[in-house]
Write a protein that holds these residues in place. Structure first.
Motif, mmCIF file in Angstrom:
data_model
loop_
_atom_site.group_PDB
_atom_site.id
_atom_site.type_symbol
_atom_site.label_atom_id
_atom_site.label_comp_id
_atom_site.label_asym_id
_atom_site.label_seq_id
_atom_site.Cartn_x
_atom_site.Cartn_y
_atom_site.Cartn_z
ATOM 1 N N LEU A 308 17.038 0.820 -11.098
ATOM 2 C CA LEU A 308 16.939 0.456 -10.538
ATOM 3 C C LEU A 308 17.194 0.796 -8.812
ATOM 4 C CD1 LEU A 308 16.138 -3.603 -10.856
ATOM 5 C CD2 LEU A 308 14.822 -1.964 -11.403
ATOM 6 N N ALA A 309 16.466 0.828 -7.692
ATOM 7 C CA ALA A 309 17.161 1.789 -7.079
ATOM 8 C C ALA A 309 18.004 0.716 -6.134
ATOM 9 C CB ALA A 309 15.508 1.706 -5.581
ATOM 10 N N GLY A 310 18.875 2.071 -5.434
ATOM 11 C CA GLY A 310 20.293 1.128 -5.156
ATOM 12 C C GLY A 310 21.423 1.222 -5.018
ATOM 13 N N ARG A 446 23.916 -5.275 1.846
ATOM 14 C CA ARG A 446 23.685 -3.289 1.032
ATOM 15 C C ARG A 446 22.118 -2.891 1.345
ATOM 16 N NH1 ARG A 446 20.337 -3.206 -3.063
ATOM 17 N NH2 ARG A 446 18.465 -3.860 -3.730
ATOM 18 N N PRO A 447 22.789 -2.815 2.737
ATOM 19 C CA PRO A 447 22.545 -1.610 4.023
ATOM 20 C C PRO A 447 21.717 -0.145 3.212
ATOM 21 C CG PRO A 447 23.950 -2.484 5.547
ATOM 22 C CD PRO A 447 23.752 -3.635 3.825
ATOM 23 N N ASP A 448 22.837 0.584 2.810
ATOM 24 C CA ASP A 448 22.462 1.515 2.896
ATOM 25 C C ASP A 448 21.971 1.841 1.708
ATOM 26 O OD1 ASP A 448 25.042 2.122 4.472
ATOM 27 O OD2 ASP A 448 26.360 1.831 3.038
ATOM 28 N N ASP A 449 21.001 1.001 0.660
ATOM 29 C CA ASP A 449 20.220 1.353 -0.136
ATOM 30 C C ASP A 449 18.652 1.381 0.406
ATOM 31 O OD1 ASP A 449 22.058 1.092 -2.166
ATOM 32 O OD2 ASP A 449 21.295 -1.609 -2.604
ATOM 33 N N ILE A 450 18.736 1.036 1.892
ATOM 34 C CA ILE A 450 17.182 1.305 2.167
ATOM 35 C C ILE A 450 16.411 2.036 2.134
ATOM 36 C CG2 ILE A 450 16.294 0.736 4.093
ATOM 37 C CD1 ILE A 450 17.596 -1.824 5.159
ATOM 38 N N ARG A 451 17.346 3.367 2.289
ATOM 39 C CA ARG A 451 16.755 4.453 2.225
ATOM 40 C C ARG A 451 16.279 5.342 1.256
ATOM 41 N NH1 ARG A 451 19.458 8.398 6.523
ATOM 42 N NH2 ARG A 451 20.111 6.622 8.483
ATOM 43 N N GLU A 452 17.496 4.235 -0.273
ATOM 44 C CA GLU A 452 16.472 4.667 -1.479
ATOM 45 C C GLU A 452 15.288 4.129 -2.141
ATOM 46 O OE1 GLU A 452 18.384 4.934 -6.276
ATOM 47 O OE2 GLU A 452 20.099 5.243 -4.241
ATOM 48 N N LEU A 453 15.509 2.431 -1.465
ATOM 49 C CA LEU A 453 14.637 1.845 -2.023
ATOM 50 C C LEU A 453 12.893 1.698 -1.292
ATOM 51 C CD1 LEU A 453 16.227 -2.088 -1.329
ATOM 52 C CD2 LEU A 453 15.111 -1.387 -3.371
ATOM 53 N N PRO A 455 10.902 5.160 -0.612
ATOM 54 C CA PRO A 455 10.062 6.152 -0.996
ATOM 55 C C PRO A 455 9.554 5.108 -2.849
ATOM 56 C CG PRO A 455 12.186 6.369 -1.587
ATOM 57 C CD PRO A 455 11.946 5.838 -0.312
ATOM 58 N N GLU A 456 10.665 3.468 -3.340
ATOM 59 C CA GLU A 456 9.722 3.058 -4.476
ATOM 60 C C GLU A 456 9.350 2.011 -4.391
ATOM 61 O OE1 GLU A 456 11.290 3.872 -7.241
ATOM 62 O OE2 GLU A 456 12.737 5.621 -6.703
ATOM 63 N N LEU A 457 9.384 1.880 -2.828
ATOM 64 C CA LEU A 457 8.053 0.456 -2.821
ATOM 65 C C LEU A 457 6.632 0.553 -1.200
ATOM 66 C CD1 LEU A 457 10.915 -1.435 -0.516
ATOM 67 C CD2 LEU A 457 9.920 -2.257 -2.970
ATOM 68 N N ALA A 458 7.356 2.288 -1.468
ATOM 69 C CA ALA A 458 5.845 2.961 -0.969
ATOM 70 C C ALA A 458 4.398 2.874 -1.985
ATOM 71 C CB ALA A 458 5.998 3.717 0.124
ATOM 72 N N PRO A 459 3.600 2.679 -1.285
ATOM 73 C CA PRO A 459 2.550 3.041 -2.188
ATOM 74 C C PRO A 459 2.536 4.262 -2.447
ATOM 75 C CG PRO A 459 2.109 2.326 -1.235
ATOM 76 C CD PRO A 459 3.201 1.674 -0.299
ATOM 77 N N LYS A 460 1.061 4.556 -3.799
ATOM 78 C CA LYS A 460 0.875 5.835 -3.841
ATOM 79 C C LYS A 460 0.053 6.532 -3.000
ATOM 80 C CE LYS A 460 -0.248 9.001 -7.778
ATOM 81 N NZ LYS A 460 -0.756 9.388 -9.131
ATOM 82 N N LEU A 493 6.069 -4.940 5.090
ATOM 83 C CA LEU A 493 6.024 -3.834 5.992
ATOM 84 C C LEU A 493 5.323 -2.168 5.265
ATOM 85 C CD1 LEU A 493 8.641 -3.688 8.201
ATOM 86 C CD2 LEU A 493 8.548 -1.873 7.270
ATOM 87 N N VAL A 494 6.146 -1.959 4.129
ATOM 88 C CA VAL A 494 6.091 -0.789 4.213
ATOM 89 C C VAL A 494 4.841 -0.552 3.480
ATOM 90 C CG1 VAL A 494 6.572 1.267 2.044
ATOM 91 C CG2 VAL A 494 8.422 -0.020 3.143
ATOM 92 N N ARG A 495 4.109 -1.354 2.807
ATOM 93 C CA ARG A 495 3.137 -1.083 2.106
ATOM 94 C C ARG A 495 1.679 -1.375 3.736
ATOM 95 N NH1 ARG A 495 4.685 -4.381 -1.923
ATOM 96 N NH2 ARG A 495 4.042 -6.309 -1.122
#
Length: 570
Positions: A308-310, A446-453, A455-460, A493-495
């Protein structure tokens, strides 16, 4: 008062002129003088400003000013148009020191400092304090030499964080009954053009930092970090290797424009730090990290088995513990705030150990119709994933307790969100599972994980459209937001951005929702606010804490005093 928005009608200037004369001579003021204007006059007296000032301060602006460098092309295009008129245009910095001025008008004595400590109430000081367009006319000023002057000021905001960098002011002869000020459009347009120049320049420096990062990270597997005090870029290898303490050391090195070899804490390794230069100035650093030779340390810093991302330390610790506990297929309890990823982690744990067809029950969807199916599934060694255990009906909790009494090794995963105190039956269940429970950290931890999260959260992306990307400034805003809804809130937010934004290119800070774009509510007080806070504290001390008397002494309404007390956390 004196702002053109959200303010009552401006008082007639003749009565206000008479009220000012009474104030200066120490006589009682008539009724109807706005509290804000009286408070401004009182502040000027508190600062020791002379109303008959004839020789403005000789304080000189800083030799180098990033704001003036960006604004100069805009201002120089406007200067010829001001030469033949009766208006002046002034640019100040965040301390209200005049950086540039052109044109002429009444009361134009070329002040070098427009702070209230030097010249009393004026539109630039008001715009700086309120963060919006502000006007001051004639006797609203404290100085005699500005009694026939009308001025409008607009704040200039930093593109990366919205902080006030300075003000643009247009001053002219006294204009009575004109709202807005005739120069308001010019002031607004000038401030907007200056902010556009700032954006263009910030993009250039961001590009230089990104280019330096990409050159250093071109080697496969290179652990590279680029920092400039505001933005942070980490390669995949660096994100999996560096602890928060190591990143903090690199941040401090970037702030000091350091270079050379640096031993990192936590056994991370050694960083070779190189300054990044742009137009002759150091704008940040790039660090290439070499891991230690000890293979045990390398194993310790690798990504956990749960995919999982993080990669932050809190997340790695929680997921590694959960993965270790889940290997035995005994009951496991995952707790944490709503939206922290409990269900996603539970599904990944089941998949990782080969439970590909678990029975999934969500207590949030209502009472369980047939709790007996739990026992049937578990008896056949089928895993049970029970979501939102805090929403279980008491009868269902009792059935689950009985099942665990009979089968304490049942392959059961539960997710639980703390909230209202649990009842006795649910508390018994939580106590039973306490020794095999893992608490997931909130996203703000764990704000450092946001950049990795992201692309995982964005829809295709749809065919023909590029994937969602982010500017460095937008990423920094996301990392500073507290995210009360955790990963779920970030995913919404990402979606929403992926589906509804109409512009191309990376997402900029200005596209984010207001609470995310503006950052946490806590902020540093400006010099003017600090002085006002000091005056309030002194007035409260003199009047024994009596707020009504303190407000009267300051010349402000009691409601205004209460609002300021809340704003200054007094």
């Amino acid at each position: 008062m004196t702002t053109t928005e959200e303010s009552p009608a401006r008082p007639a200037l003749t009565p206000l002129r008479q009220a000012r004369e009474r104030f200066l001579t120490g006589r009682p003021l008539p009724d109807g003088v706005p509290d804000e204007i009286v408070a401004a006059w009182r502040r000027a007296r508190f600062f020791g400003v002379r109303h008959d000032l004839t020789e403005p301060s000789e304080t000189l602006p800083p030799v180098q000013s990033a704001l003036l460098t960006a604004a100069r092309p805009v201002l120089e295009r406007l200067a010829p148009a001001l030469a033949s008129g009766q208006s002046s245009l002034v640019l100040t910095d965040e301390r209200l020191r005049v950086l540039w001025s052109a044109g002429s008008g009444p009361g134009d004595e070329k002040c070098h400092d427009l702070s209230e400590q030097e010249v009393g109430h004026n539109s630039a000081a008001l715009a700086l304090r309120t963060r919006r367009r502000a006007e001051v006319h004639g006797p609203e000023h404290f100085l005699d030499l500005w009694q026939d002057v009308s001025a409008v000021s607009v704040p200039v905001l930093a593109p990366e964080n919205g902080q006030v960098l300075g003000t643009v002011t247009v001053a002219s002869g006294l204009c009575t009954g004109c709202t807005p000020h005739p120069g308001a459009a010019l002031a607004e347009a000038t401030a907007t053009a200056v902010e556009a120049e700032l954006v263009a320049r910030s993009r250039t420096t961001e590009r230089a930092l990104l280019d330096a990062f990409q050159r250093a990270a071109a080697r496969p597997g290179a652990a590279v970090v680029a920092l400039d005090g505001r933005n942070r870029l980490l390669s995949d290898a660096a994100a999996g290797m560096l602890s928060p303490g190591a990143v903090a050391v690199l941040e401090r090195t970037a702030a000091a424009n350091g270079s050379g070899h640096l031993e990192l804490p936590d056994g991370t390794g050694t960083a070779h730090v190189t300054p990044v230069r742009h137009e002759g100035a150091v704008i940040g650093v790039v660090a290439v990290v070499e891991p230690p030779a000890d293979e045990a340390v390398r194993q310790h810093t690798r990504q956990p088995r749960v995919a999982l991302a993080g990669r932050s330390v809190p997340w790695r610790h929680a997921t590694a513990m959960a993965a270790e506990l889940a290997r035995s297929r005994e009951p496991l309890l995952l707790t944490g705030e709503r939206g922290t990823g409990k269900t996603a982690l539970a599904r990944e744990l089941l998949r990782a150990r080969g439970d590909l067809d678990p029975l999934v029950v969500d207590a949030a969807e209502g009472p369980v119709d047939e709790p007996g199916i739990w026992a049937t599934a578990l008896a056949s060694s089928r895993a049970l994933l029970l979501r939102h255990a805090e929403r279980l009906a008491q009868a269902d909790v009792a059935a689950l307790n009985s099942l665990l009494d009979e089968r304490p090794d049942a392959p059961l995963l539960l997710t639980f969100t703390p909230g209202t105190p649990p009842g006795p039956c649910l508390q018994r269940l939580l106590d039973t599972l306490a020794v095999r429970s893992v608490t997931l950290p909130a996203l703000r931890e764990r704000p450092d994980d946001i950049r990795e999260l992201l692309p995982e959260l964005a829809p295709k992306p749809v065919p023909g459209r590029p994937p969602l990307t982010w500017t460095l400034d937008a990423l920094r805003a996301l990392e500073h937001h507290p995210w009360p809804g955790n990963i779920t809130e970030l995913a919404h937010l990402v979606r929403a951005l992926a589906e509804h934004r109409q512009v191309a290119g990376p997402v900029r800070r200005t596209e984010l929702p207001d609470p995310v774009r503006e950052g946490p509510a806590t902020r540093q007080l400006s010099p003017m606010e600090l002085a006002e806070r000091t005056a309030i504290l002194e007035s409260l001390r003199r009047h024994g804490g009596n707020k009504a008397r303190a407000a009267a002494a300051l010349g402000i309404a009691r409601a205004t005093l209460y609002r300021k007390l809340r704003g200054y956390s007094l």
